[in-house]
Each structure stands twice: as structure tokens, then as C-alpha cells.
Design a protein around this motif. Structure first.
Motif, PDB file in Angstrom:
ATOM      1  N   ARG A  63       0.836  -1.210   0.000  1.00 54.76           N
ATOM      2  CA  ARG A  63       0.000   0.000   0.000  1.00 54.76           C
ATOM      3  C   ARG A  63       0.866   1.254   0.000  1.00 54.76           C
ATOM      4  O   ARG A  63       0.564   2.225  -0.685  1.00 54.76           O
ATOM      5  CB  ARG A  63      -0.948   0.013   1.199  1.00 54.76           C
ATOM      6  CG  ARG A  63      -2.181  -0.819   0.959  1.00 54.76           C
ATOM      7  CD  ARG A  63      -3.180  -0.623   2.063  1.00 54.76           C
ATOM      8  NE  ARG A  63      -3.083  -1.813   2.904  1.00 54.76           N
ATOM      9  CZ  ARG A  63      -3.506  -1.913   4.148  1.00 54.76           C
ATOM     10  NH1 ARG A  63      -4.049  -0.877   4.744  1.00 54.76           N
ATOM     11  NH2 ARG A  63      -3.392  -3.031   4.817  1.00 54.76           N
ATOM     12  N   TYR A  64       1.949   1.207   0.776  1.00 54.67           N
ATOM     13  CA  TYR A  64       2.882   2.337   0.813  1.00 54.67           C
ATOM     14  C   TYR A  64       3.449   2.596  -0.587  1.00 54.67           C
ATOM     15  O   TYR A  64       3.456   3.727  -1.067  1.00 54.67           O
ATOM     16  CB  TYR A  64       4.017   2.054   1.810  1.00 54.67           C
ATOM     17  CG  TYR A  64       5.212   2.954   1.608  1.00 54.67           C
ATOM     18  CD1 TYR A  64       5.243   4.228   2.164  1.00 54.67           C
ATOM     19  CD2 TYR A  64       6.289   2.544   0.834  1.00 54.67           C
ATOM     20  CE1 TYR A  64       6.322   5.061   1.951  1.00 54.67           C
ATOM     21  CE2 TYR A  64       7.372   3.367   0.615  1.00 54.67           C
ATOM     22  CZ  TYR A  64       7.385   4.624   1.171  1.00 54.67           C
ATOM     23  OH  TYR A  64       8.447   5.463   0.962  1.00 54.67           O
ATOM     24  N   MET A  65       3.945   1.531  -1.238  1.00 53.34           N
ATOM     25  CA  MET A  65       4.550   1.701  -2.562  1.00 53.34           C
ATOM     26  C   MET A  65       3.532   2.234  -3.570  1.00 53.34           C
ATOM     27  O   MET A  65       3.858   3.086  -4.394  1.00 53.34           O
ATOM     28  CB  MET A  65       5.161   0.383  -3.050  1.00 53.34           C
ATOM     29  CG  MET A  65       6.407  -0.025  -2.276  1.00 53.34           C
ATOM     30  SD  MET A  65       7.320  -1.422  -2.985  1.00 53.34           S
ATOM     31  CE  MET A  65       6.096  -2.710  -2.986  1.00 53.34           C
ATOM     32  N   GLU A  66       2.312   1.736  -3.481  1.00 51.39           N
ATOM     33  CA  GLU A  66       1.267   2.188  -4.400  1.00 51.39           C
ATOM     34  C   GLU A  66       0.911   3.648  -4.153  1.00 51.39           C
ATOM     35  O   GLU A  66       0.816   4.443  -5.085  1.00 51.39           O
ATOM     36  CB  GLU A  66       0.024   1.311  -4.236  1.00 51.39           C
ATOM     37  CG  GLU A  66      -1.085   1.657  -5.198  1.00 51.39           C
ATOM     38  CD  GLU A  66      -2.287   0.735  -5.062  1.00 51.39           C
ATOM     39  OE1 GLU A  66      -3.209   0.889  -5.878  1.00 51.39           O
ATOM     40  OE2 GLU A  66      -2.305  -0.121  -4.163  1.00 51.39           O
ATOM     41  N   HIS A  67       0.748   4.022  -2.899  1.00 50.03           N
ATOM     42  CA  HIS A  67       0.323   5.375  -2.569  1.00 50.03           C
ATOM     43  C   HIS A  67       1.407   6.414  -2.861  1.00 50.03           C
ATOM     44  O   HIS A  67       1.121   7.483  -3.407  1.00 50.03           O
ATOM     45  CB  HIS A  67      -0.094   5.468  -1.090  1.00 50.03           C
ATOM     46  CG  HIS A  67      -0.670   6.790  -0.725  1.00 50.03           C
ATOM     47  ND1 HIS A  67       0.106   7.840  -0.285  1.00 50.03           N
ATOM     48  CD2 HIS A  67      -1.945   7.255  -0.744  1.00 50.03           C
ATOM     49  CE1 HIS A  67      -0.658   8.882  -0.047  1.00 50.03           C
ATOM     50  NE2 HIS A  67      -1.910   8.544  -0.312  1.00 50.03           N
ATOM     51  N   PHE A  68       2.642   6.111  -2.504  1.00 46.89           N
ATOM     52  CA  PHE A  68       3.725   7.090  -2.643  1.00 46.89           C
ATOM     53  C   PHE A  68       4.542   6.919  -3.925  1.00 46.89           C
ATOM     54  O   PHE A  68       5.388   7.750  -4.232  1.00 46.89           O
ATOM     55  CB  PHE A  68       4.656   7.034  -1.420  1.00 46.89           C
ATOM     56  CG  PHE A  68       4.003   7.554  -0.178  1.00 46.89           C
ATOM     57  CD1 PHE A  68       3.916   8.912   0.078  1.00 46.89           C
ATOM     58  CD2 PHE A  68       3.444   6.676   0.733  1.00 46.89           C
ATOM     59  CE1 PHE A  68       3.292   9.396   1.217  1.00 46.89           C
ATOM     60  CE2 PHE A  68       2.824   7.140   1.888  1.00 46.89           C
ATOM     61  CZ  PHE A  68       2.742   8.509   2.127  1.00 46.89           C
ATOM     62  N   GLY A  69       4.314   5.828  -4.647  1.00 45.72           N
ATOM     63  CA  GLY A  69       5.081   5.597  -5.862  1.00 45.72           C
ATOM     64  C   GLY A  69       6.555   5.326  -5.592  1.00 45.72           C
ATOM     65  O   GLY A  69       7.401   5.495  -6.464  1.00 45.72           O
ATOM     66  N   GLN A  71       9.374   2.754  -5.004  1.00 48.73           N
ATOM     67  CA  GLN A  71       9.662   1.346  -5.250  1.00 48.73           C
ATOM     68  C   GLN A  71      10.865   0.843  -4.445  1.00 48.73           C
ATOM     69  O   GLN A  71      11.300  -0.293  -4.626  1.00 48.73           O
ATOM     70  CB  GLN A  71       9.922   1.126  -6.729  1.00 48.73           C
ATOM     71  CG  GLN A  71       8.750   1.481  -7.590  1.00 48.73           C
ATOM     72  CD  GLN A  71       9.081   1.418  -9.072  1.00 48.73           C
ATOM     73  OE1 GLN A  71      10.227   1.235  -9.452  1.00 48.73           O
ATOM     74  NE2 GLN A  71       8.068   1.565  -9.899  1.00 48.73           N
ATOM     75  N   THR A  72      11.372   1.651  -3.545  1.00 46.35           N
ATOM     76  CA  THR A  72      12.579   1.279  -2.798  1.00 46.35           C
ATOM     77  C   THR A  72      12.454  -0.075  -2.103  1.00 46.35           C
ATOM     78  O   THR A  72      13.375  -0.890  -2.203  1.00 46.35           O
ATOM     79  CB  THR A  72      12.963   2.377  -1.787  1.00 46.35           C
ATOM     80  OG1 THR A  72      13.129   3.609  -2.497  1.00 46.35           O
ATOM     81  CG2 THR A  72      14.238   2.035  -1.056  1.00 46.35           C
ATOM     82  N   PRO A  73      11.352  -0.376  -1.398  1.00 46.83           N
ATOM     83  CA  PRO A  73      11.273  -1.700  -0.756  1.00 46.83           C
ATOM     84  C   PRO A  73      11.370  -2.855  -1.759  1.00 46.83           C
ATOM     85  O   PRO A  73      12.076  -3.835  -1.510  1.00 46.83           O
ATOM     86  CB  PRO A  73       9.915  -1.677  -0.046  1.00 46.83           C
ATOM     87  CG  PRO A  73       9.660  -0.232   0.215  1.00 46.83           C
ATOM     88  CD  PRO A  73      10.212   0.476  -1.001  1.00 46.83           C
ATOM     89  N   ALA A  74      10.695  -2.745  -2.882  1.00 48.06           N
ATOM     90  CA  ALA A  74      10.754  -3.804  -3.899  1.00 48.06           C
ATOM     91  C   ALA A  74      12.151  -3.883  -4.504  1.00 48.06           C
ATOM     92  O   ALA A  74      12.678  -4.972  -4.752  1.00 48.06           O
ATOM     93  CB  ALA A  74       9.717  -3.558  -4.985  1.00 48.06           C
TER      94      ALA A  74
END
Length: 113
Positions: A63-69, A71-74
């Protein structure tokens, strides 16, 4: 079949100890309260997840990656688990000149004492 091409930040896999630390860095750089609201979790619960007191739900990271765009965790996971031996070797070799320079500087400073 489509081949995935990745460009990873050099050293990203070494920058963080684990996904929790990587995600915490992302969260605190944007503000705990702001991220907590975006992923629909109480700030105190998110803080507990980031500190390791509670399990970190992978869906929150998504959800974080989707909301903020962001991709650092991935990218961290990809850098950590998807590099082949040759890529890791090339990355290590690329770091050697800087390490040699740093070692020479430290040896020179130690000799001045």
C-alpha cells in the motif's frame, strides 16, 4: 515471454540490514503520521511494526509503494535476492578502488601520529 530489466541503486542491498529497516527508512523520510494515514494504520501500530515489536504486514508495504510511488522496498528485495553471482562480483570489484583509496588515506593519517 517478457524479460524484466532492472536498474538497481548500487549498494542498496548492503545499505539496509533487512526489509524492516529499509521500509522504516522510507516511512520516516516521508513522516510516520503521513504514511500511517495513507496505509490506514494507527501511527503507534506502524511504529511498533517498524521497531520489530509487531509483525510487519507485507500488504502495508505494498500500500505504501502504491500510494507514494516509492519502489525502494521492492528494489531492496530485488537487489538482495535477484542478483546473479557475476553481478555481485562486478559490484564488489567496482567498490575496490574507493576502498583502496580510503585505506591509503587512513594509513597515511596513522603514520602522522
Amino acid at each position: 515471454m517478457h524479460q524484466l530489466s532492472l536498474t538497481l541503486e548500487p549498494g542498496l542491498a548492503q545499505k539496509y540490514r533487512d526489509m524492516r529497516e529499509c521500509f522504516a527508512s522510507c516511512v520516516y523520510s516521508r513522516g510516520l503520521g503521513r504514511v500511517a494515514a495513507a496505509v490506514d494504520v494507527a501511527p503507534s501500530n506502524l511504529s511498533a511494526m517498524l521497531s520489530g515489536e509487531r509483525n510487519l504486514d507485507p500488504q502495508l508495504v505494498e500500500r505504501y509503494m502504491e500510494h507514494f510511488g516509492d519502489q525502494t522496498p521492492a528494489q531492496f528485495w530485488a537487489a538482495r535476492w535477484l542478483q546473479d553471482a557475476q553481478s555481485r562480483q562486478q559490484q564488489a570489484l567496482a567498490q575496490l578502488p574507493n576502498l583502496v583509496e580510503q585505506l591509503n588515506r587512513l594509513m597515511a593519517e596513522a603514520g602522522r601520529k
